[in-house]
Design an enzyme around this catalytic site. Structure first.
Site, PDB file in Angstrom:
ATOM      1  N   CYS A 115      45.172  26.246  42.348  1.00 14.98           N
ATOM      2  CA  CYS A 115      44.770  26.773  41.035  1.00 14.98           C
ATOM      3  C   CYS A 115      45.964  26.999  40.113  1.00 14.98           C
ATOM      4  O   CYS A 115      45.794  27.236  38.923  1.00 14.98           O
ATOM      5  CB  CYS A 115      44.001  28.076  41.207  1.00 14.98           C
ATOM      6  SG  CYS A 115      42.542  27.881  42.232  1.00 14.98           S
ATOM      7  N   HIS A 257      44.525  33.368  35.491  1.00 14.87           N
ATOM      8  CA  HIS A 257      43.607  32.479  36.211  1.00 14.87           C
ATOM      9  C   HIS A 257      42.266  33.192  36.399  1.00 14.87           C
ATOM     10  O   HIS A 257      42.220  34.376  36.735  1.00 14.87           O
ATOM     11  CB  HIS A 257      44.228  32.120  37.565  1.00 14.87           C
ATOM     12  CG  HIS A 257      43.312  31.352  38.461  1.00 14.87           C
ATOM     13  ND1 HIS A 257      42.551  30.294  38.012  1.00 14.87           N
ATOM     14  CD2 HIS A 257      43.032  31.491  39.789  1.00 14.87           C
ATOM     15  CE1 HIS A 257      41.841  29.817  39.022  1.00 14.87           C
ATOM     16  NE2 HIS A 257      42.108  30.532  40.112  1.00 14.87           N
ATOM     17  N   ASN A 287      35.156  29.805  38.588  1.00 18.72           N
ATOM     18  CA  ASN A 287      36.542  29.443  38.923  1.00 18.72           C
ATOM     19  C   ASN A 287      36.656  27.918  38.925  1.00 18.72           C
ATOM     20  O   ASN A 287      36.203  27.265  39.860  1.00 18.72           O
ATOM     21  CB  ASN A 287      36.901  30.033  40.289  1.00 18.72           C
ATOM     22  CG  ASN A 287      38.328  29.696  40.715  1.00 18.72           C
ATOM     23  OD1 ASN A 287      38.998  28.912  40.062  1.00 18.72           O
ATOM     24  ND2 ASN A 287      38.762  30.286  41.807  1.00 18.72           N
TER      25      ASN A 287
HETATM   26  O1  UT7 Z   1      41.289  30.568  42.793  1.00 16.45           O
HETATM   27  C1  UT7 Z   1      41.958  30.977  43.928  1.00 16.45           C
HETATM   28  C2  UT7 Z   1      41.081  31.133  45.071  1.00 16.45           C
HETATM   29  N1  UT7 Z   1      40.081  32.115  45.120  1.00 16.45           N
HETATM   30  C3  UT7 Z   1      40.177  33.426  44.860  1.00 16.45           C
HETATM   31  O2  UT7 Z   1      41.057  33.889  44.262  1.00 16.45           O
HETATM   32  C4  UT7 Z   1      39.171  34.371  45.384  1.00 16.45           C
HETATM   33  C5  UT7 Z   1      39.792  35.660  45.829  1.00 16.45           C
HETATM   34  N2  UT7 Z   1      38.831  36.498  46.498  1.00 16.45           N
HETATM   35  C6  UT7 Z   1      37.762  37.020  45.872  1.00 16.45           C
HETATM   36  O3  UT7 Z   1      37.544  36.841  44.697  1.00 16.45           O
HETATM   37  C7  UT7 Z   1      36.851  37.913  46.671  1.00 16.45           C
HETATM   38  O4  UT7 Z   1      37.477  38.240  47.892  1.00 16.45           O
HETATM   39  C8  UT7 Z   1      35.447  37.287  46.933  1.00 16.45           C
HETATM   40  C9  UT7 Z   1      34.648  37.211  45.646  1.00 16.45           C
HETATM   41  C10 UT7 Z   1      35.609  35.913  47.547  1.00 16.45           C
HETATM   42  C11 UT7 Z   1      34.677  38.182  47.899  1.00 16.45           C
HETATM   43  O5  UT7 Z   1      34.561  39.488  47.372  1.00 16.45           O
HETATM   44  P1  UT7 Z   1      34.868  40.744  48.264  1.00 16.45           P
HETATM   45  O6  UT7 Z   1      34.605  41.942  47.471  1.00 16.45           O
HETATM   46  O7  UT7 Z   1      36.262  40.553  48.802  1.00 16.45           O
HETATM   47  O8  UT7 Z   1      33.760  40.637  49.373  1.00 16.45           O
HETATM   48  P2  UT7 Z   1      33.930  40.470  50.948  1.00 16.45           P
HETATM   49  O9  UT7 Z   1      34.449  39.133  51.288  1.00 16.45           O
HETATM   50  O10 UT7 Z   1      34.673  41.674  51.464  1.00 16.45           O
HETATM   51  O11 UT7 Z   1      32.438  40.586  51.408  1.00 16.45           O
HETATM   52  C12 UT7 Z   1      31.697  41.778  51.263  1.00 16.45           C
HETATM   53  C13 UT7 Z   1      30.286  41.525  51.755  1.00 16.45           C
HETATM   54  C14 UT7 Z   1      30.245  40.850  53.117  1.00 16.45           C
HETATM   55  O12 UT7 Z   1      29.133  41.393  53.820  1.00 16.45           O
HETATM   56  P3  UT7 Z   1      29.368  42.463  54.969  1.00 16.45           P
HETATM   57  O13 UT7 Z   1      30.228  41.784  55.984  1.00 16.45           O
HETATM   58  O14 UT7 Z   1      30.030  43.629  54.305  1.00 16.45           O
HETATM   59  O15 UT7 Z   1      27.969  42.736  55.439  1.00 16.45           O
HETATM   60  C15 UT7 Z   1      29.964  39.401  52.792  1.00 16.45           C
HETATM   61  O16 UT7 Z   1      29.282  38.748  53.839  1.00 16.45           O
HETATM   62  O17 UT7 Z   1      29.628  40.636  50.850  1.00 16.45           O
HETATM   63  C16 UT7 Z   1      29.073  39.548  51.589  1.00 16.45           C
HETATM   64  N3  UT7 Z   1      29.061  38.368  50.745  1.00 16.45           N
HETATM   65  C17 UT7 Z   1      28.042  38.062  49.932  1.00 16.45           C
HETATM   66  N4  UT7 Z   1      26.864  38.672  49.683  1.00 16.45           N
HETATM   67  C18 UT7 Z   1      26.038  38.116  48.789  1.00 16.45           C
HETATM   68  C19 UT7 Z   1      30.018  37.421  50.608  1.00 16.45           C
HETATM   69  N5  UT7 Z   1      29.629  36.501  49.721  1.00 16.45           N
HETATM   70  C20 UT7 Z   1      28.415  36.876  49.274  1.00 16.45           C
HETATM   71  C21 UT7 Z   1      27.497  36.337  48.354  1.00 16.45           C
HETATM   72  N6  UT7 Z   1      26.347  36.986  48.130  1.00 16.45           N
HETATM   73  N7  UT7 Z   1      27.762  35.204  47.671  1.00 16.45           N
END
Ligand code: UT7
Length: 330
Positions: A115, A257, A287
């Site tokens: 990115c 970004h 993104n």
């Molecule tokens: O461009 C460069 C590359 N990408 C990035 O920069 C992304 C960087 N990371 C992020 O933006 C965030 O970490 C995410 C948006 C990917 C995830 O957000 P988060 O607040 O870090 O969530 P998490 O991964 O800690 O997940 C929290 C919960 C999990 O459930 P449990 O284990 O707490 O029950 C996930 O399974 O949210 C769940 N989850 C979802 N739920 C509904 C993950 N994806 C989804 C979804 N819909 N799409």
């Protein structure tokens, strides 16, 4: 040796016409508009059609940048394309773009920095312009990540969209206030496994198994990337400010970004920048990897938010892990 200053004289963008909303994703995955909106700030993203490839989007964005700059395509002597979703592993998307634009013999290559691809590409182009090797450079960030997305993985499938952004860069004249003032690039390969497309290269060539095991798609450790993103983008901005004896109040616009609204807000808070000065387009496009910044730049210029003479910081991070920023006066 730096003989000239470089400036941006035209921008353009292109996104596919198909819109995929959070509500569409609700029908495809175990997710919700509420989760996506509150966790990422995204509402919708654009999806390329089956027969659209990176060079097609790049071509449309480039035509607009060429028009805005008031140059002819044949004036271009350098094409640098930042992408991790090229038409082919080779030849480069830059060469395909050169052919589409009908640019005669020039320097053309792709650059892979995830990115941060556009920031890297624009910094490289600035070096060519500043040494006199290039007089008119075309710099593109283009991505069709939705073709390398695992549509069964809700952790990543909701995040990405497709698009292209382009800028034309030339050397400044003595009367110009516009110029690229400074850039900062960095990389830390120790984090290379946090964001990766495992198969399709020489480490894991394409086989029936790699396809069956879904190894040709983006894999990401979102939480770890999140923390490193906030840290690296904040550091890059601070370095650019310090090296150029600027306080944050001097900056008219920050274009970070567009990976996650919470990341953008965290950087804004750490830098103590007025939130009104932070450009956010994530709700419209999601993104789009290396194209988020040139798309947001073009949006902001065409909507008259960024005006001639404004001081702007662009900052990004991505696979590698890479990060970097550019400080310029538009
Ligand atoms: O461009 C460069 C590359 N990408 C990035 O920069 C992304 C960087 N990371 C992020 O933006 C965030 O970490 C995410 C948006 C990917 C995830 O957000 P988060 O607040 O870090 O969530 P998490 O991964 O800690 O997940 C929290 C919960 C999990 O459930 P449990 O284990 O707490 O029950 C996930 O399974 O949210 C769940 N989850 C979802 N739920 C509904 C993950 N994806 C989804 C979804 N819909 N799409």
């Amino acid at each position: 040796m730096s003989l000239y200053d470089a400036k941006i004289i035209g921008t353009g963008k292109h996104v596919p016409s198909r819109v995929l909303t959070n509500f569409d994703l609700e029908q495809m995955l175990d997710t919700s508009d509420e989760w996506i909106t509150t966790r990422t700030g995204m509402k919708e993203r654009r999806i390329a059609s089956e027969n659209e490839a990176a060079s097609d989007l790049a071509y449309e964005a480039s035509l607009r940048a060429i028009k805005a700059a008031g140059i002819r395509a044949r004036d271009i002597d350098l094409i640098v394309v930042g992408t991790i979703s090229p038409d082919y592993p080779f030849p480069s998307t830059a060469c395909l773009l050169q052919k589409k634009l009908d640019v005669p013999d020039c320097i053309a290559f792709d650059l892979s920095a995830g990115c941060t691809g556009f920031i890297y590409a624009a910094s490289v182009a600035q070096q060519f312009v500043s040494t006199g090797k290039s007089k008119v450079a075309l710099v593109v960030g283009v991505e069709i990540l939705t073709k390398i997305t695992n549509w069964e993985d809700r952790n990543t499938a909701v995040l990405f969209g497709d698009g292209a952004g382009a800028v034309i860069m030339t050397r400044t004249e003595s009367s110009d206030i516009s110029k690229i003032i400074d850039f900062d690039l960095s990389a830390d390969g120790t984090y290379s496994d946090l964001l990766i497309q495992p198969a399709g290269g020489s480490r894991m060539p394409a086989t029936v198994e790699t396809v069956q095991n879904n190894k040709h798609v983006v894999e990401m450790d979102g939480n770890k990337v999140y923390k490193l993103a906030v840290k690296s983008m904040t550091q890059s901005c601070e370095l650019l400010l310090k090296r150029n004896n600027l306080k944050i109040n001097a900056i008219d616009w920050l274009i970070p970004h567009q990976a996650n609204l919470r990341i953008i807000e965290a950087i804004g808070k750490r830098l103590a920048i007025d939130p009104e000065k932070v450009i956010v387009t994530i709700e419209k496009y999601g993104n789009t990897s290396s194209s988020t910044i040139p798309i947001a730049l073009d949006d902001s210029i065409r909507s008259n938010r960024i005006r001639k003479g404004d001081l702007v910081i662009l900052v990004s991070f991505g696979a590698g892990l890479t990060s970097g920023g550019i400080l310029f006066r538009y």
